[in-house]
Enzyme design. Structure first.
Site, mmCIF file in Angstrom:
data_model
loop_
_atom_site.group_PDB
_atom_site.id
_atom_site.type_symbol
_atom_site.label_atom_id
_atom_site.label_comp_id
_atom_site.label_asym_id
_atom_site.label_seq_id
_atom_site.Cartn_x
_atom_site.Cartn_y
_atom_site.Cartn_z
ATOM 1 N N ARG A 1 -5.108 -0.893 4.944
ATOM 2 C CA ARG A 1 -4.421 -0.439 6.156
ATOM 3 C C ARG A 1 -5.318 -0.716 7.347
ATOM 4 O O ARG A 1 -6.548 -0.623 7.237
ATOM 5 C CB ARG A 1 -4.189 1.074 6.120
ATOM 6 C CG ARG A 1 -2.951 1.537 5.383
ATOM 7 C CD ARG A 1 -1.666 1.203 6.152
ATOM 8 N NE ARG A 1 -0.479 1.645 5.440
ATOM 9 C CZ ARG A 1 0.139 0.974 4.469
ATOM 10 N NH1 ARG A 1 -0.316 -0.213 4.087
ATOM 11 N NH2 ARG A 1 1.212 1.460 3.882
ATOM 12 N N GLU B 1 -1.071 -2.398 14.308
ATOM 13 C CA GLU B 1 -0.154 -3.509 14.042
ATOM 14 C C GLU B 1 1.295 -3.075 14.312
ATOM 15 O O GLU B 1 1.595 -1.884 14.196
ATOM 16 C CB GLU B 1 -0.326 -3.993 12.595
ATOM 17 C CG GLU B 1 0.105 -2.985 11.555
ATOM 18 C CD GLU B 1 -0.137 -3.488 10.133
ATOM 19 O OE1 GLU B 1 -1.286 -3.841 9.797
ATOM 20 O OE2 GLU B 1 0.845 -3.515 9.373
ATOM 21 N N HIS C 1 0.591 -8.603 7.324
ATOM 22 C CA HIS C 1 0.911 -7.522 6.372
ATOM 23 C C HIS C 1 1.918 -7.991 5.308
ATOM 24 O O HIS C 1 3.034 -7.451 5.210
ATOM 25 C CB HIS C 1 1.440 -6.297 7.127
ATOM 26 C CG HIS C 1 1.270 -5.019 6.362
ATOM 27 N ND1 HIS C 1 1.008 -3.814 6.951
ATOM 28 C CD2 HIS C 1 1.326 -4.770 5.030
ATOM 29 C CE1 HIS C 1 0.921 -2.872 6.026
ATOM 30 N NE2 HIS C 1 1.107 -3.440 4.837
HETATM 31 C C1 GLV Z 1 2.178 -1.857 1.958
HETATM 32 O O1 GLV Z 1 1.293 -1.912 2.750
HETATM 33 C C2 GLV Z 1 2.431 -0.703 1.133
HETATM 34 O O2 GLV Z 1 1.810 0.343 1.357
HETATM 35 O O3 GLV Z 1 3.268 -0.814 0.239
#
Ligand code: GLV
Length: 327
Positions: A242, A271, A289
């Protein structure tokens, strides 16, 4: 007269066919144009809803929940749930669920893709080629850092971390890790003989350091100026966890002055905005991401979120309930 179905908000665009099953149980409100709702619009759209399927873009906090007395469940298709205030959910009698496990292997694959692209300077070299700058082969052109036979460090050794570690077998790498809780001997063996070390040792000894820990106020800026200074100058840092776990400004400084060799980042502070200075650096691989983004896995994540809301509407305990004290 047909029985009235409870209402469900699908807060983001999803594979339409994947949602078909929900029609049996719910009256659906969808968002196939995939707009990001403001908190006010989210509150408005959630009025009278039994539940919601969402992603990490929906911020579920006390203020929002206080406006939604009828809400029973929020179900994210993500494994990470730092966008949920679980205590507030429990206080408002709202079940919160996530989608664990189904993305472990795909996300681990991507951590490797990012590590390899970073170590071997794949995107930098491609930009060079595309820009028409490739005039001759050179003995030191785009020389990177070695992957096979090197030492892989993993910070956060949950299910995804262990899946990343297992892949190290094929590259003859040693695996070291740090985690809040040490794995048992059997788990360490399965994770390619991963060796537990303290955080300091992990920072100092990793050739490639992959971050896989959940975000929370405690893990905010786990990697900052001091931590980057402890890493090897030839090391790479990979963040698939994250944004906010890394202090991005500190990382930019470390990359700019060659304190570490490179970074591969799939997540960013604030983000989808990100620090513009990343764009001026050649030794960073940037992706938006996408670590869990294979079609099969994304469908499995949606499916898992559906299973949770369907369990809730049937009066069963959702399998991925995060706040069990709500019961
Ligand atoms: C993606 O970042 C998730 O947490 O599934």
């Amino acid at each position: 007269m047909k029985p009235v179905k409870p209402k469900l908000l699908i807060a983001r665009a999803m594979f339409p066919d994947a949602l078909a099953r929900l029609n049996e149980y719910f009256e659906l409100e969808q968002n196939q144009e995939d707009r990001i709702f403001s908190q006010d619009e989210l509150a408005e759209r959630l009025q009278g809803k039994f539940g919601m399927i969402c992603t990490s873009s929906a911020k579920i906090n006390r203020d929002l929940l206080s406006k939604l007395p009828e809400l029973k469940i929020i179900s994210t298709i993500a494994v990470g749930y730092d966008n949920f205030d679980l205590q507030a959910c429990t206080e408002h009698q709202v079940m919160a669920t996530n989608a664990p496990d189904v993305l472990n292997e795909t996300t681990a694959d991507f951590a490797w893709a990012l590590m390899m692209a970073t170590a071997r300077r794949v995107t930098e070299a491609e930009h060079f080629l595309r820009a028409g700058e490739w005039k001759k082969w050179g003995v030191d052109s785009f020389v990177g850092v070695e992957i096979h036979g090197s030492r892989l460090g993993i910070l956060g050794m949950g299910r995804i971390g262990q899946a990343i570690a297992r892949r190290a077998a094929g590259f003859g790498m040693e695996v070291i890790y740090h985690n809040r809780r040490r794995l048992n001997a059997e788990q360490e063996l399965a994770a390619h003989h991963a060796r537990y070390v303290d955080k300091e040792t992990l920072l100092r000894e990793s050739d490639h350091l992959i971050l896989v820990l959940p975000y929370s106020p405690e893990s905010h800026h786990t990697i900052g100026v001091a931590e980057l200074a402890k890493m090897k100058p030839g090391a790479t840092l990979i963040n698939i966890a994250r944004g906010g776990i890394v202090d991005d400004a500190a990382l930019i400084h470390a990359l700019r002055y060659g304190k570490i060799a490179g970074a591969g980042l799939d997540v960013f502070e604030n983000e989808p905005r990100f620090h513009p200075d990343f764009l001026d650096l050649k030794n960073v691989v940037l992706t938006p991401h996408i670590a869990s983004a294979s079609e099969r896995t994304r469908r499995a994540m949606v499916n898992r979120a559906m299973i949770n809301v369907i369990a809730a509407v049937r009066g069963e305990v959702p399998p991925d309930l995060l706040n069990r004290d709500v019961l």
